[in-house]
Design a protein around this motif. Structure first.
Motif, PDB file in Angstrom:
ATOM      1  N   ALA A  42      33.633  40.652  47.724  1.00 62.43           N
ATOM      2  CA  ALA A  42      33.304  39.396  46.981  1.00 62.43           C
ATOM      3  C   ALA A  42      32.110  39.711  45.980  1.00 62.43           C
ATOM      4  N   ARG A  43      31.142  40.651  46.464  1.00 63.42           N
ATOM      5  CA  ARG A  43      30.344  41.011  45.395  1.00 63.42           C
ATOM      6  C   ARG A  43      30.920  41.788  44.222  1.00 63.42           C
ATOM      7  N   ALA A  44      31.652  42.681  44.597  1.00 60.52           N
ATOM      8  CA  ALA A  44      32.211  43.769  43.759  1.00 60.52           C
ATOM      9  C   ALA A  44      33.241  42.724  42.557  1.00 60.52           C
ATOM     10  N   THR A  45      33.800  41.932  43.160  1.00 60.55           N
ATOM     11  CA  THR A  45      34.806  41.044  42.387  1.00 60.55           C
ATOM     12  C   THR A  45      33.791  39.957  41.343  1.00 60.55           C
ATOM     13  N   VAL A  46      32.744  39.330  41.863  1.00 61.96           N
ATOM     14  CA  VAL A  46      31.814  38.873  41.039  1.00 61.96           C
ATOM     15  C   VAL A  46      31.347  39.667  40.106  1.00 61.96           C
ATOM     16  N   ASP A  47      31.040  40.883  40.325  1.00 60.84           N
ATOM     17  CA  ASP A  47      30.213  41.776  39.279  1.00 60.84           C
ATOM     18  C   ASP A  47      31.675  42.154  38.159  1.00 60.84           C
ATOM     19  N   ALA A  48      32.647  42.213  38.605  1.00 57.39           N
ATOM     20  CA  ALA A  48      33.814  42.676  37.584  1.00 57.39           C
ATOM     21  C   ALA A  48      34.009  41.499  36.767  1.00 57.39           C
ATOM     22  N   VAL A  49      33.755  40.266  37.293  1.00 57.41           N
ATOM     23  CA  VAL A  49      33.990  38.946  36.445  1.00 57.41           C
ATOM     24  C   VAL A  49      32.814  39.141  35.450  1.00 57.41           C
ATOM     25  N   ALA A  50      31.650  39.515  35.824  1.00 61.81           N
ATOM     26  CA  ALA A  50      30.572  39.439  34.912  1.00 61.81           C
ATOM     27  C   ALA A  50      30.680  40.542  33.768  1.00 61.81           C
ATOM     28  N   ILE A  51      31.268  41.642  34.107  1.00 63.63           N
ATOM     29  CA  ILE A  51      31.618  42.722  33.143  1.00 63.63           C
ATOM     30  C   ILE A  51      32.638  42.068  32.109  1.00 63.63           C
ATOM     31  N   LEU A  52      33.704  41.353  32.643  1.00 66.48           N
ATOM     32  CA  LEU A  52      34.474  40.964  31.702  1.00 66.48           C
ATOM     33  C   LEU A  52      33.924  39.758  30.845  1.00 66.48           C
ATOM     34  N   ASP A  53      33.103  39.109  31.340  1.00 72.76           N
ATOM     35  CA  ASP A  53      32.544  38.062  30.439  1.00 72.76           C
ATOM     36  C   ASP A  53      31.584  38.323  29.344  1.00 72.76           C
ATOM     37  N   ALA A  54      30.685  39.617  29.785  1.00 71.66           N
ATOM     38  CA  ALA A  54      29.916  40.383  28.777  1.00 71.66           C
ATOM     39  C   ALA A  54      30.818  40.978  27.627  1.00 71.66           C
ATOM     40  N   ALA A  55      32.099  41.270  28.183  1.00 67.68           N
ATOM     41  CA  ALA A  55      32.927  42.196  27.194  1.00 67.68           C
ATOM     42  C   ALA A  55      33.634  41.093  26.348  1.00 67.68           C
ATOM     43  N   GLY A  56      33.414  39.682  26.458  1.00 68.65           N
ATOM     44  CA  GLY A  56      33.747  38.659  25.523  1.00 68.65           C
ATOM     45  C   GLY A  56      35.291  38.261  25.787  1.00 68.65           C
ATOM     46  N   TYR A  57      35.738  38.417  27.059  1.00 70.73           N
ATOM     47  CA  TYR A  57      36.642  37.424  27.413  1.00 70.73           C
ATOM     48  C   TYR A  57      36.362  36.121  27.730  1.00 70.73           C
ATOM     49  N   SER A  58      37.002  35.117  27.036  1.00 73.04           N
ATOM     50  CA  SER A  58      36.600  33.758  27.243  1.00 73.04           C
ATOM     51  C   SER A  58      37.365  33.015  28.311  1.00 73.04           C
ATOM     52  N   LYS A  59      38.222  33.640  28.741  1.00 73.16           N
ATOM     53  CA  LYS A  59      38.704  32.917  30.128  1.00 73.16           C
ATOM     54  C   LYS A  59      39.039  34.149  31.130  1.00 73.16           C
ATOM     55  N   ILE A  60      38.492  34.020  32.428  1.00 68.95           N
ATOM     56  CA  ILE A  60      38.582  35.022  33.257  1.00 68.95           C
ATOM     57  C   ILE A  60      39.295  34.560  34.641  1.00 68.95           C
ATOM     58  N   ILE A  61      40.504  34.851  34.907  1.00 70.49           N
ATOM     59  CA  ILE A  61      41.013  34.191  36.215  1.00 70.49           C
ATOM     60  C   ILE A  61      40.951  35.358  37.166  1.00 70.49           C
ATOM     61  N   VAL A  62      40.479  34.568  38.440  1.00 66.82           N
ATOM     62  CA  VAL A  62      40.127  35.488  39.663  1.00 66.82           C
ATOM     63  C   VAL A  62      41.493  34.806  40.519  1.00 66.82           C
ATOM     64  N   GLU A  63      42.355  35.723  40.846  1.00 67.93           N
ATOM     65  CA  GLU A  63      43.619  35.515  41.870  1.00 67.93           C
ATOM     66  C   GLU A  63      43.182  35.965  42.886  1.00 67.93           C
ATOM     67  N   THR A  64      43.131  35.142  44.181  1.00 69.87           N
ATOM     68  CA  THR A  64      42.976  35.912  45.388  1.00 69.87           C
ATOM     69  C   THR A  64      44.287  35.627  46.314  1.00 69.87           C
ATOM     70  N   VAL A  65      44.471  36.692  47.125  1.00 70.08           N
ATOM     71  CA  VAL A  65      45.873  36.736  47.889  1.00 70.08           C
ATOM     72  C   VAL A  65      46.008  35.680  49.066  1.00 70.08           C
ATOM     73  N   GLY A  66      44.833  35.693  49.682  1.00 64.93           N
ATOM     74  CA  GLY A  66      44.791  34.972  50.960  1.00 64.93           C
ATOM     75  C   GLY A  66      43.826  33.785  50.985  1.00 64.93           C
ATOM     76  N   VAL A  67      43.623  33.376  52.166  1.00 64.07           N
ATOM     77  CA  VAL A  67      42.830  32.063  52.348  1.00 64.07           C
ATOM     78  C   VAL A  67      41.814  32.453  53.316  1.00 64.07           C
ATOM     79  N   GLY A  68      41.233  33.736  53.269  1.00 66.83           N
ATOM     80  CA  GLY A  68      40.191  33.931  54.375  1.00 66.83           C
ATOM     81  C   GLY A  68      38.959  33.938  53.840  1.00 66.83           C
ATOM     82  N   GLN A  69      37.713  34.093  54.472  1.00 70.48           N
ATOM     83  CA  GLN A  69      36.493  33.663  54.296  1.00 70.48           C
ATOM     84  C   GLN A  69      36.083  34.600  52.809  1.00 70.48           C
ATOM     85  N   ASP A  70      36.516  35.821  52.801  1.00 66.73           N
ATOM     86  CA  ASP A  70      36.122  36.442  51.623  1.00 66.73           C
ATOM     87  C   ASP A  70      36.572  35.751  50.185  1.00 66.73           C
ATOM     88  N   GLU A  71      37.854  35.223  50.425  1.00 69.37           N
ATOM     89  CA  GLU A  71      38.607  34.704  49.390  1.00 69.37           C
ATOM     90  C   GLU A  71      37.726  33.314  48.988  1.00 69.37           C
TER      91      GLU A  71
END
Length: 317
Positions: free
Chosen positions: A123-152
């Motif tokens: 979860a932490r690494a994913t949120v950091d990856a989103v922050a990197i894409l945000d800083a890189a100028g991507y105006s829309k960032i879509i996070v798709e999770t495969v399951g419905v567990g706690q991490d997701e």
């Protein structure tokens, strides 16, 4: 960390972005310095979290939503979160080759994230990856999770808008997942809406949503789509826009941001504290021994944890 990597990320260079995400995934020593420099550059992109049971057609929906945003001239980042085997650490689904329509588009960055069987931190690494894409100028960032567990659920909580994807005929499934997923959904999508049972699924959703009210006054929208035929994707984009506009007018949105910030700090704290204990040679040796004792039922895991912490303290932690 060379300044050049940060500069290249901020310039939106795909290879640099990929390297930066790899660093936060691997938890390398340079990762925290990199994220410290990247954080002030974030906050401009919109993060859309998309979750739901496997087989609901999330990937097709993400694909079509990304295409729509590209047609509007926006750059799109996609982070696909795959579960992985706790034994082998390999991603079940691997990289998202199926997004062929987007794969060659320079305005789209697609990354697959897997747990790799490490100390958690997905979860932490994913949120950091989103922050990197945000800083890189991507105006829309879509996070798709495969399951419905706690991490997701945690990952989607950290999005600006949470989309829960269902399919007709999932009555029992809606009941089963409502405790975790129903409460985080800002928008509900009934995908594969050309199937039988759409009306019944919609009514069940409406009745469940009517049982609870939200502090922000938002009534979660229900959107029907047939992603494979691009039907309803514009309605989904409009619902996302409507939600974001409504949030600008509420105090609750700042509470949500505060809750996300708190969660991120706790995730980092948890990860670094565990790592600092296990980095101790005495604690690492103790872990191997007590794991064997717990596996053979000679020891309970609670006292094993206490011993590992004591071993770490003796090493000066």
């Amino acid at each position: 960390m060379g300044e050049s990597l940060l500069e290249k990320v901020l310039a939106g260079e795909p290879r640099a972005i990929a390297r930066a995400i790899s660093k936060v995934e691997d938890g390398s020593g340079e990762a925290s310095q990199l994220m410290k420099a990247i954080f002030p550059q974030t906050g401009r992109g919109l993060v859309v979290g998309m979750t739901g049971a496997p087989g609901a057609g999330k990937s097709s929906l993400v694909d079509k939503l990304a295409l729509l945003y590209r047609q509007r001239g926006e750059r799109v980042g996609i982070v696909a979160v795959d579960p992985s085997s706790p034994f082998s650490g390999g991603a079940i689904l691997g990289d998202r080759i199926r997004m062929q329509a987007l794969g060659l588009d320079e305005g789209v960055f697609i990354r697959s994230m897997a747990t790799r069987g490490n100390l958690g931190g997905l979860a932490r690494a994913t949120v950091d990856a989103v922050a990197i894409l945000d800083a890189a100028g991507y105006s829309k960032i879509i996070v798709e999770t495969v399951g419905v567990g706690q991490d997701e659920v945690e990952i989607v909580k950290a999005a600006d808008v949470s989309v829960v994807v269902l399919v007709p005929g999932m009555g029992d499934d809606i009941q089963a997942i409502k405790a975790g997923i129903m409460e985080i959904g800002d928008i509900f999508v009934i995908n594969k809406a050309d199937r039988d049972g759409v009306y019944a699924t919609e009514k069940e959703l409406e009745s469940l949503l009517s049982l609870s009210s939200r502090e922000d006054g938002w009534h979660p929208a229900i959107v029907k789509t047939v992603a494979t035929e691009s039907k309803g994707v514009g309605d989904l984009a409009a619902a996302i826009d409507n939600f974001c506009e409504s949030q600008l007018k509420t105090k609750v949105s700042s509470d949500r941001r505060r809750a996300i910030a708190r969660w991120r700090i706790i995730e980092l704290l948890r990860e670094q504290l565990v790592a600092s204990v296990l980095d101790s040679s005495a604690a690492a040796a103790t872990l191997d021994r007590v794991a064997d004792e717990v596996a053979t039922r000679r020891r309970d895991p609670y006292s094993a944890v206490e011993e590992i912490i004591q071993a770490g303290r003796k090493d000066g932690l």
